[in-house]
Design a protein around this motif. Structure first.
Motif, PDB file in Angstrom:
ATOM      1  N   THR A 144     -18.867 -11.088  28.882  1.00  0.00           N
ATOM      2  CA  THR A 144     -19.353 -12.121  29.773  1.00  0.00           C
ATOM      3  C   THR A 144     -18.451 -13.335  29.603  1.00  0.00           C
ATOM      4  O   THR A 144     -18.089 -13.694  28.487  1.00  0.00           O
ATOM      5  N   CYS A 145     -18.080 -13.926  30.716  1.00  0.00           N
ATOM      6  CA  CYS A 145     -17.146 -15.057  30.685  1.00  0.00           C
ATOM      7  C   CYS A 145     -17.766 -16.226  31.447  1.00  0.00           C
ATOM      8  O   CYS A 145     -18.505 -16.034  32.416  1.00  0.00           O
ATOM      9  N   HIS A 146     -17.431 -17.431  31.006  1.00  0.00           N
ATOM     10  CA  HIS A 146     -17.955 -18.640  31.637  1.00  0.00           C
ATOM     11  C   HIS A 146     -16.799 -19.601  31.894  1.00  0.00           C
ATOM     12  O   HIS A 146     -15.955 -19.816  31.005  1.00  0.00           O
ATOM     13  N   GLU A 147     -16.777 -20.172  33.078  1.00  0.00           N
ATOM     14  CA  GLU A 147     -15.713 -21.113  33.464  1.00  0.00           C
ATOM     15  C   GLU A 147     -15.734 -22.340  32.567  1.00  0.00           C
ATOM     16  O   GLU A 147     -16.795 -22.892  32.247  1.00  0.00           O
ATOM     17  N   ILE A 148     -14.543 -22.781  32.188  1.00  0.00           N
ATOM     18  CA  ILE A 148     -14.381 -24.025  31.422  1.00  0.00           C
ATOM     19  C   ILE A 148     -14.192 -25.131  32.442  1.00  0.00           C
ATOM     20  O   ILE A 148     -13.244 -25.114  33.231  1.00  0.00           O
ATOM     21  N   LYS A 149     -15.097 -26.085  32.463  1.00  0.00           N
ATOM     22  CA  LYS A 149     -15.032 -27.193  33.419  1.00  0.00           C
ATOM     23  C   LYS A 149     -14.240 -28.356  32.824  1.00  0.00           C
ATOM     24  O   LYS A 149     -14.321 -28.612  31.645  1.00  0.00           O
TER      25      LYS A 149
END
Length: 136
Positions: A130-135
């Protein structure tokens, strides 16, 4: 950031986004497009985590260690995701999905929706990240 590129700029857009050193040596990718085709490119950085299990940890090892950068390139009917797999540039092409944007290359699948993405292998259904965008 979304940028519009000319048809001529598309020739190196996929490779230079991820592997500038190879592009400088003359290696390139060219996709012929009509001159009226709008090309949009967006690079997104993600952090990815393996779900529990040895197969997911093994899958995590094929991606860059800390930050996974993905270049999304859209040109007319062509939608691509470009990322590093096992130290090599892989170009994923868009495939049919119920929701979000699903891309496939070799045995791998990159599936993004909103700020999240999943990375998996068709060779091992139990391996998934699972990956999450770095803002910012």
């Amino acid at each position: 950031m979304i940028r519009k590129l000319t048809g001529a700029a598309m020739a190196l857009a996929a490779i230079t986004a991820i592997a500038p050193a190879r592009a400088e040596t003359g290696d390139s990718l060219s996709i012929p497009l009509s001159t009226s085709t709008d090309i949009q490119r967006q690079t997104v950085a993600y952090t990815c985590k393996a779900k529990k299990g040895a197969s997911s940890a093994k899958l995590r090892a094929v991606l860059p260690e800390k930050i996974v950068k993905v270049s999304y390139i859209n040109a007319g009917d062509i939608s691509l995701a470009v990322l590093r797999i096992d130290g090599k540039t892989q170009i994923f092409t868009n495939v049919i999905a119920a929701s979000g944007a699903k891309y496939a290359a070799a045995e791998y699948v990159w599936w993004s929706k909103g700020d999240d993405a999943m990375f998996s292998s068709e060779m091992d259904a139990s391996a998934m990240l699972t990956c999450h965008e770095i803002k910012g």
